[in-house]
Every structure is written in structure tokens, then in C-alpha cells.
Design a protein around this motif. Structure first.
Motif, PDB file in Angstrom:
ATOM      1  N   GLU A 136     -35.461  79.657  60.255  1.00  0.00           N
ATOM      2  CA  GLU A 136     -35.270  81.002  60.791  1.00  0.00           C
ATOM      3  C   GLU A 136     -35.927  82.158  60.215  1.00  0.00           C
ATOM      4  OE1 GLU A 136     -34.642  84.160  62.792  1.00  0.00           O
ATOM      5  OE2 GLU A 136     -33.609  84.444  60.832  1.00  0.00           O
ATOM      6  N   PRO A 137     -36.856  82.595  60.718  1.00  0.00           N
ATOM      7  CA  PRO A 137     -37.866  83.604  60.140  1.00  0.00           C
ATOM      8  C   PRO A 137     -37.367  85.130  60.157  1.00  0.00           C
ATOM      9  CG  PRO A 137     -38.925  82.893  62.044  1.00  0.00           C
ATOM     10  CD  PRO A 137     -37.793  81.981  61.652  1.00  0.00           C
ATOM     11  N   GLY A 138     -36.521  85.230  61.136  1.00  0.00           N
ATOM     12  CA  GLY A 138     -36.419  86.732  61.163  1.00  0.00           C
ATOM     13  C   GLY A 138     -35.403  87.545  60.248  1.00  0.00           C
ATOM     14  N   HIS A 139     -34.520  86.804  59.647  1.00  0.00           N
ATOM     15  CA  HIS A 139     -33.972  87.323  58.696  1.00  0.00           C
ATOM     16  C   HIS A 139     -34.627  87.364  57.344  1.00  0.00           C
ATOM     17  CE1 HIS A 139     -33.706  83.276  56.971  1.00  0.00           C
ATOM     18  NE2 HIS A 139     -33.073  83.866  56.097  1.00  0.00           N
ATOM     19  N   ALA A 140     -35.508  86.930  57.168  1.00  0.00           N
ATOM     20  CA  ALA A 140     -36.415  86.915  56.095  1.00  0.00           C
ATOM     21  C   ALA A 140     -36.983  88.142  55.768  1.00  0.00           C
ATOM     22  CB  ALA A 140     -37.688  85.884  56.195  1.00  0.00           C
ATOM     23  N   CYS A 141     -36.921  89.141  56.736  1.00  0.00           N
ATOM     24  CA  CYS A 141     -37.541  90.368  56.569  1.00  0.00           C
ATOM     25  C   CYS A 141     -36.598  91.400  55.538  1.00  0.00           C
ATOM     26  CB  CYS A 141     -37.662  91.249  57.981  1.00  0.00           C
ATOM     27  SG  CYS A 141     -38.195  92.873  57.737  1.00  0.00           S
ATOM     28  N   PRO A 142     -35.252  91.252  56.089  1.00  0.00           N
ATOM     29  CA  PRO A 142     -34.485  92.128  55.006  1.00  0.00           C
ATOM     30  C   PRO A 142     -34.028  91.514  53.600  1.00  0.00           C
ATOM     31  CG  PRO A 142     -33.110  91.321  56.685  1.00  0.00           C
ATOM     32  CD  PRO A 142     -34.691  91.128  57.156  1.00  0.00           C
ATOM     33  N   VAL A 143     -34.261  90.422  53.810  1.00  0.00           N
ATOM     34  CA  VAL A 143     -34.089  89.587  52.443  1.00  0.00           C
ATOM     35  C   VAL A 143     -35.264  89.876  51.559  1.00  0.00           C
ATOM     36  CG1 VAL A 143     -34.134  87.259  51.538  1.00  0.00           C
ATOM     37  CG2 VAL A 143     -32.693  87.585  53.381  1.00  0.00           C
TER      38      VAL A 143
END
Length: 558
Positions: A136-143
Motif C-alpha cells: 500500500e504505497p499511499g500511506h508511505a507519504c506521511p510516514v
């Protein structure tokens, strides 16, 4: 009644599905990824194997993959006002997205590299980040932004003392709450404006000093990722009285003391090609309070280390996407038959799959080698090396991502082009990692800036790839040409140097990847990688491997 082969009895069910591989779920995505396991050990984080394997089983589970798909099909929803007309400025995420990001934070995918003092901590954190970003790549932005924000905040103790403990927390609380009620935090960025883009100095947002380190902001930001974060790093032209201080970096919290909401007007969400689970917004500042980060007028300097770390995560995210592409393509080829044999055993397909696997392995090695350079106790040489190696790797690996995803998608045929399989989503996802944190020209020009402003980075880069001198004549000749071009451009006029910046970045990246493959990959894989990328018979497409390559042997590790 006698029925011939291929014939069906009248009235027999017409939808009997055969010759399809099972759903690729309930696998340990870490332990089955031999190149990642080997790289984690090679770069000093073997002690994290058990924790990474537990995370690998989680992200490979049926439930996690369901959440990943659902988070992208149920996009975030913007609520600008409540029912009475008061400003709300909140983004609603599907519960699936919240479950994904909560699991990533619980395992330290954001800031464990800062809090764990052991050698290899940055590598372990990078591998954890990759496991979650693979599915799931989208959550990697705020992480990623939370990971990177530690650098500027720790250099601003008036902010760090309050905020760093919250960034280091492994809890996830999606609601905007007071410090007393919320012990964790996520951080976002709002740097670019519509008239400037990558030219951040062209921004028109203004900050007027209110007293102390506080400023009142007026302006508009064109891209603000993860707008439900608890705080944001923002660039603005600041002034104190009649004195223009220049471009400064400020920290903008969503909540002010005593629970009052900061002026943070979300105007609309971006309708993006990919990265659908992660909201990106346009935001207006109108009397918004921000606190100075670093020194006034030194905004770019304040965020440079943050930018370097987010670029690192672009490399890691692309490598993670390459792994997903290879895993899905090889799984399909091992479970589907055509023309009397499994796809994976047909030489043309085997060659393509092996070539995709080589690209993914080289990207993984590069990403984890970079991660080691960013660890808390990095030497002066490591710091010099990462200054040049980061834009080099970001340029090349992120550029390779979209084509790699496309070729893997083609391995599944028509199925790969449908939304029922994850590779269509991956194909849309990979371009963002090449665009964010500096698109191609910006990154290539940063390679030129690094070698001019930090000559030690050139020496460190040369030392890094010198360790494999004499092992491969093909690589030696390439390295010699690449370093000659590097030193030629170091003193060249920008008019002459800038058109050659992309070629230089590509040459340096292949030199670095070739050296890493020789040091850490099986000899046959390293040789195939070098010959297919640097040899006289190299091709433009994946699957053009040198004669005699043991493609099946390469695939056995993937």
C-alpha cells in the motif's frame, strides 16, 4: 456417451475456471524476498530479521491486501465546512487506510531509525518502510515526511522538545486533538506554489513577525500532502517590521494552544493519477500562525536534510514497487500454462522476468546502501557520499520505476491491465516517486550542484565504487568514463554542463549499482546485470539478456 478432448456435454456448466494461478496472499513478503533479506544482513541489520518477518507476514495477509485495495478505491473525502457553515477543513479517510497506517507506525516504519541507536537501525527502518510501501504505497507519504521532519526539528529545540517525542511515538491517532489528549503526531509539508513549483524562491507566501519566533502567514500552497497531519513545514518570505528576512522555514501546527484551530483552509483535493489513498490538497493561509524553524532567511538550508531523506524514501518506495511487480509477475508465470508449458519455463518469458528481477535487486541494494549512509552516527565520508549518491539514485531508480511496472503488468496479459490485480495500481503509482521531491531535471541539476559545492562528495563517490576495481573489465571501463565526465563537468560552464546532467546522473547510477551488484549479488546475477546494462549488445527493453544467462537461476531467488 463418448466425449472427445476439449468437448463439453450439453448442459455442462460454462464457467469452470482453469489454468489460473491462485490469489497471491498469506505469504511472508520479507522471507520470500531473498534479495531483501540478504541486503538487510549485508548492511548491518540482520538483528531485525524476526521483526521484519512478522511485518512481512502481516503485509502479505489477505486482510492487509484487502485494506490496500479498499484504501485506493474509496478515496479520501474533503469536508470544508460543517452543517452550520463553520470551517471544518478535514479529510475523511476510509477505515482501511487508517488500519494500514496504524500498522506501519506500530512497527516503526516512520522514525525507528532515529530512536534505535544500534548500527543498522536506518537499514532496518528502510526495510520496514519498503514492506509496507510494497503493498500500500499511499500511506508511505506521511510516514516518509514524519521520518524526514525529525532532522530540521531536532536542530530547532524550541520545537523539538515538544514535538519530537510525538513523532517518535508508535501510536496512531487520526483525530486533531490537544497535546494532553494525543501523544503522537504525523508531519506534512507545504512548499510549492502554483507560480513556482520546484522554484520555491518564487513563492509569494508571506510571514509577518508576531513576536519571538512566531509569524502570521498569508498565502496559498499548491500541493500539501497528507493534510490531516498534525503539523507542516512551510516556506514563506518573512519580515520583521520593515526588515525583509528572506525565505524562511516555518512549522505550522493544525491546532494552536488551548485547542483553537489554526487557519488552514483546504480548498480542494488533487485528483491524482495514482497515490489515490493519500490526500493531497491546495491550502490557503489567512492569518495562519507558524513558528520559525532554524534561522530566519535560511529556509532552504533548514529543509535540505529533510528533502534528502524524502528523496531516499522515493528510492525505497520505487524499489518496493519493483518488488511487488516482480513478485506478482513471477507468481502468475509459475501458475499459468500456455502452449503446453508453464509461462515461467518458456525462455522468452523467463528472460523478461529475470531482467525485471535484476532491476529490482539492484534498486533494493542501492536503497539500503543509501539508508546506511543516513544513520545517526554516519561518518563524515558517509555524509559526503550521500550528498551525491542520493540525487544520483533518486534520478535513475525512480525513472526506471514506471517502465518496470508496465513490463511486469504485460507479463499478466489482459489481467494485468484490470483493476482486479494490483499491477495496474502500481503502474499509476510509480511516476509520482519520480516527480515528488524534485522531478528529473531538478534532480539531475542537483547532481551538478553537489559535486561543485561539495567536492568531497566526488571523492567519496569514487572511493565507493573503487572497491570493485578489477573484478569486471566492463564495469571498470564504464566507471572510468563516468568519473572522467564527472570531473569534466565539475568545472564546466553551466550552459555546457546542464544539458549533460542527465547523462552524468545515469552513468553514475549504473556505476554505483554495478559495484553493489558485484559486492552483494550472486556472481551470475551481477554479470547479467552488467552485460545487459553496459555491454555492447544491451537492448532498450527488458528481457534482452546476454547469451548463456541462467535466467531460471536468477529467478530462483525471487
Amino acid at each position: 456417451m463418448t466425449v472427445g478432448r476439449g468437448q463439453r456435454v450439453v448442459g455442462e456448466a460454462t464457467h469452470h475456471v482453469e489454468n489460473q494461478p491462485p490469489w497471491r496472499v498469506d505469504l511472508d513478503e520479507y522471507s520470500t524476498n531473498r534479495p531483501l533479506v540478504d541486503a538487510v544482513t549485508a548492511f548491518g541489520a540482520g538483528w531485525a530479521d524476526q521483526e521484519l518477518a512478522e511485518a512481512g507476514a502481516l503485509v502479505g495477509s489477505r486482510q492487509f491486501q484487502y485494506d490496500a485495495e479498499r484504501a485506493h478505491t474509496r478515496a479520501p473525502i474533503l469536508h470544508t465546512h460543517d452543517r452550520w457553515g463553520y470551517r471544518l477543513d478535514e479529510v475523511e479517510y476510509d477505515p482501511s487506510y487508517r488500519r494500514v497506517i496504524a500498522e506501519a507506525l506500530a512497527r516503526g516504519a516512520h522514525t525507528s531509525g532515529w530512536t534505535d541507536v544500534r548500527p543498522g537501525a536506518g537499514v532496518a527502518r528502510a526495510a520496514m518502510f519498503m514492506l509496507f510501501a510494497q503493498v500500500e504505497p499511499g500511506h508511505a507519504c506521511p510516514v516518509s515526511m514524519t521520518h524526514a521532519a525529525v532532522a530540521p526539528l531536532q536542530d530547532s529545540p524550541w520545537l523539538g522538545e515538544q514535538w519530537l517525542p510525538r513523532l517518535f511515538s508508535r501510536e496512531y491517532e487520526p483525530r486533531l486533538q490537544l497535546d494532553a489528549d494525543k501523544t503522537s503526531a504525523l508531519i506534512g509539508m507545504a512548499m510549492t506554489e502554483k507560480q513556482g513549483g520546484s522554484d520555491v524562491r518564487a513563492g509569494t507566501t508571506v510571514g509577518v513577525a508576531m513576536g519571538g519566533r512566531s509569524y502570521q502567514l498569508t498565502g496559498h500552497k499548491w500541493f500539501c500532502s497528507a493534510p490531516m497531519s498534525d503539523g507542516f513545514l512551510v516556506l514563506a518570505h518573512t519580515r520583521r517590521g520593515a526588515v525583509d528576512e528572506g525565505l524562511s522555514c516555518l512549522f505550522v501546527p493544525r491546532l494552536l494552544p488551548h485547542g483553537m484551530r489554526n487557519a488552514f483552509k483546504l480548498q480542494r483535493l488533487k485528483d491524482k493519477l495514482g497515490n489515490r489513498s493519500n490526500a493531497s490538497a491546495e491550502v490557503e493561509f489567512d492569518g495562519t500562525v507558524g513558528v520559525l524553524v532554524g534561522e530566519a532567511g535560511r529556509g532552504v538550508r533548514a529543509i535540505i536534510e529533510m528533502v534528502q531523506r524524502t528523496r531516499l524514501d522515493c528510492v525505497l518506495g520505487t524499489a518496493a514497487g519493483m518488488r511487488q511487480s516482480v513478485a506478482e509477475a513471477v507468481w502468475h508465470a509459475r501458475g499459468r500454462e500456455a502452449f503446453g508449458a508453464l509461462l515461467v519455463d518458456q525462455p522468452a518469458m523467463t528472460s523478461v522476468l529475470a531482467d525485471l528481477a535484476l532491476e529490482a535487486e539492484a534498486a533494493t541494494l542501492t536503497g539500503l546502501r543509501l539508508a546506511r549512509l543516513f544513520e545517526r552516527h554516519a561518518s563524515d565520508r558517509d555524509i559526503a557520499l550521500r550528498r551525491l549518491a542520493t540525487p544520483v539514485a533518486k534520478y535513475w531508480i525512480c525513472k526506471r520505476g514506471p517502465h518496470h511496472a508496465y513490463e511486469a503488468m504485460e507479463c499478466l496479459g489482459g489481467n494485468g491491465y484490470t483493476e482486479g490485480f494490483p499491477l495496474a495500481r502500481r503502474y499509476r503509482e510509480q511516476p509520482v516517486l519520480a516527480i515528488w521531491e524534485g522531478s528529473g531535471n531538478v534532480i539531475a541539476l542537483d547532481v551538478l550542484r553537489a559535486m561543485v559545492r561539495d567536492p568531497e562528495s566526488v571523492d567519496a563517490f569514487a572511493d565507493e565504487i573503487a572497491g570493485t576495481t578489477g573484478v569486471s573489465g566492463l564495469l571498470d571501463r564504464h566507471v572510468e568514463r563516468a568519473l572522467a565526465e564527472l570531473r569534466s563537468l565539475a568545472g564546466a560552464d553551466p550552459v555546457d554542463a546542464e544539458p549533460r546532467a542527465r547523462g552524468l546522473a545515469e552513468a553514475l547510477a549504473l556505476a554505483l549499482q554495478g559495484s553493489l551488484m558485484i559486492r552483494h549479488a550472486p556472481p551470475a546475477a551481477a554479470e547479467a546485470f552488467l552485460t545487459s546494462r553496459l555491454g555492447d549488445d544491451r537492448g532498450w527493453q527488458y528481457g534482452v539478456l546476454p547469451r548463456g544467462t541462467d535466467a531460471a537461476g536468477i529467478l530462483s531467488r525471487h
